[in-house]
Design an enzyme around this catalytic site. Sequence first.
Site, mmCIF file in Angstrom:
data_model
loop_
_atom_site.group_PDB
_atom_site.id
_atom_site.type_symbol
_atom_site.label_atom_id
_atom_site.label_comp_id
_atom_site.label_asym_id
_atom_site.label_seq_id
_atom_site.Cartn_x
_atom_site.Cartn_y
_atom_site.Cartn_z
ATOM 1 N N TYR A 147 0.821 -1.215 0.000
ATOM 2 C CA TYR A 147 0.000 0.000 0.000
ATOM 3 C C TYR A 147 0.856 1.267 0.000
ATOM 4 O O TYR A 147 0.361 2.343 -0.303
ATOM 5 C CB TYR A 147 -0.951 0.032 1.204
ATOM 6 C CG TYR A 147 -2.043 -1.016 1.167
ATOM 7 C CD1 TYR A 147 -2.173 -1.875 0.103
ATOM 8 C CD2 TYR A 147 -2.952 -1.141 2.212
ATOM 9 C CE1 TYR A 147 -3.151 -2.851 0.067
ATOM 10 C CE2 TYR A 147 -3.947 -2.105 2.189
ATOM 11 C CZ TYR A 147 -4.042 -2.964 1.117
ATOM 12 O OH TYR A 147 -5.013 -3.924 1.086
ATOM 13 N N LYS A 198 3.739 -15.483 1.920
ATOM 14 C CA LYS A 198 3.657 -16.209 0.642
ATOM 15 C C LYS A 198 5.093 -16.508 0.234
ATOM 16 O O LYS A 198 5.578 -16.134 -0.838
ATOM 17 C CB LYS A 198 2.909 -15.328 -0.380
ATOM 18 C CG LYS A 198 2.538 -16.011 -1.664
ATOM 19 C CD LYS A 198 1.447 -17.056 -1.518
ATOM 20 C CE LYS A 198 1.190 -17.702 -2.875
ATOM 21 N NZ LYS A 198 0.468 -18.981 -2.768
ATOM 22 N N ASP A 230 -2.751 -18.250 1.192
ATOM 23 C CA ASP A 230 -3.882 -18.952 0.575
ATOM 24 C C ASP A 230 -4.393 -20.058 1.485
ATOM 25 O O ASP A 230 -5.607 -20.254 1.649
ATOM 26 C CB ASP A 230 -3.525 -19.480 -0.824
ATOM 27 C CG ASP A 230 -2.103 -20.039 -0.918
ATOM 28 O OD1 ASP A 230 -1.343 -19.906 0.059
ATOM 29 O OD2 ASP A 230 -1.753 -20.615 -1.962
ATOM 30 N N ASP A 254 -5.296 -7.121 5.614
ATOM 31 C CA ASP A 254 -6.514 -6.435 5.196
ATOM 32 C C ASP A 254 -7.552 -7.460 4.731
ATOM 33 O O ASP A 254 -8.715 -7.458 5.149
ATOM 34 C CB ASP A 254 -6.143 -5.463 4.056
ATOM 35 C CG ASP A 254 -7.242 -4.469 3.736
ATOM 36 O OD1 ASP A 254 -8.295 -4.501 4.410
ATOM 37 O OD2 ASP A 254 -7.057 -3.652 2.813
ATOM 38 N N ASP A 258 -11.053 -9.129 6.916
ATOM 39 C CA ASP A 258 -12.426 -9.025 6.389
ATOM 40 C C ASP A 258 -13.043 -10.419 6.275
ATOM 41 O O ASP A 258 -14.220 -10.615 6.567
ATOM 42 C CB ASP A 258 -12.423 -8.361 5.006
ATOM 43 C CG ASP A 258 -12.707 -6.873 5.089
ATOM 44 O OD1 ASP A 258 -12.291 -6.249 6.086
ATOM 45 O OD2 ASP A 258 -13.332 -6.322 4.159
#
Length: 370
Positions: A147, A198, A230, A254, A258
Amino acid sequence: MLENGSEEYRVTVLPGDGIGPEVVEVGVRILEEVARRFSVPLCLERDEIGWAAVKRYGVPLADETLERVKKSHAVLLGAVGGAEAESKDFAIRPEAGLLALRKGMRLYANLRPVCVLAPLLDASPLKPEIVRDTDLLVVRELIGGIYFGEPRGRERTEQGEERAVNTMVYTTSQIERVVRMAFSLARERKKRVVSVDKANVLDVSLLWRDVVIRVHREFPDVELTHQYVDNCAMQLIRAPQQFDVIVTGNLFGDILSDEAAVLAGSIGMLPSVSVGDGGVLCEPVHGSAPDIAGRDRGNPLATILSVALMFRYAFGLQEAGALIEAAVLSALEQGFRTADISADGACCVGTQAMGDCVLDQIGRIRPGAG
Ligand code: NAD
């Protein structure tokens, strides 16, 4: 007199956009009532962020707002964003104000507790036996990663097509501080940390994993495991009870937090607190929910629970935080529901009325009984 010589706790209130002002209004009522009950001297100042700030100042976070925030002990924020801002340049997009606030306050860790409350077992689309007793904490790095990484941008190539780039970048020290915080928090919980990366694909994740392993040596009493993002996304809805503390980077945190909202029944239930070298930012995890804004339909419990985190993390008053959390649980046990957590519309109340229910419960609980 408070620790830093101040006479009172200064709190900046930034309602933001969409349902932000509606849920923050409720949050402020709870904040003022609980502060009164615990004799906490408060000084509230209101300002704008997001699209509301663009309309007032021309930018999503004005310099004077950031200066005010930096002098505050805590910030209560609603949400930013909305349809009118969608087509605008990134620099004046509401989300840019939020990123600038987090960076300006040097908030490197965002803590997102996900607790499945017993009265809401049926509110999750997942089976009750899967979500029951879930109590986890996502620790998300907040001011690094993709970001904020440079270079970023969009350009036209010599071949005439468009090209866009963002950069995922972390330094050792950025990883160390957030991971150290995650291990420290795990010590006060069930002493288990899952680090999410990852590392099978990304160089950034290889560094992340190396640093996590190194910092872990300072916390031999805490169990550490690693999961690829994942797999973690799958494990969260397959067997969420396996998690205690999850620590991860900005982008993965993030998305995963959620996803974790599904466990709690609604994103309207999830509070957060961001901490770092500066003040403390308390905000619900959800966005501005433009689809229900202005209709008294937003669930204020995420904001109310964020106020509880303000008492815990900004004022060091665990008992006041526990009182608010107990009052929320009690309102739910009485059967009160906002639309997002009501399976059949029974006992469905609006934003402000849900705030009244929680205030009522606060009035009934003796301090210390929470
Ligand atoms: P959102 O969280 O605003 O809404 C997603 C869904 O959840 C919607 O159906 C909404 O009605 C529902 N919802 C959200 N909060 C709720 C609440 N308290 N009570 C009941 N229902 C609730 O996410 P989105 O739709 O992806 O984004 C909308 C805008 O918010 C965008 O502009 C986005 O950039 C912004 N956003 C801001 C933040 C923030 O301020 N921290 C976070 C996420 C998204």
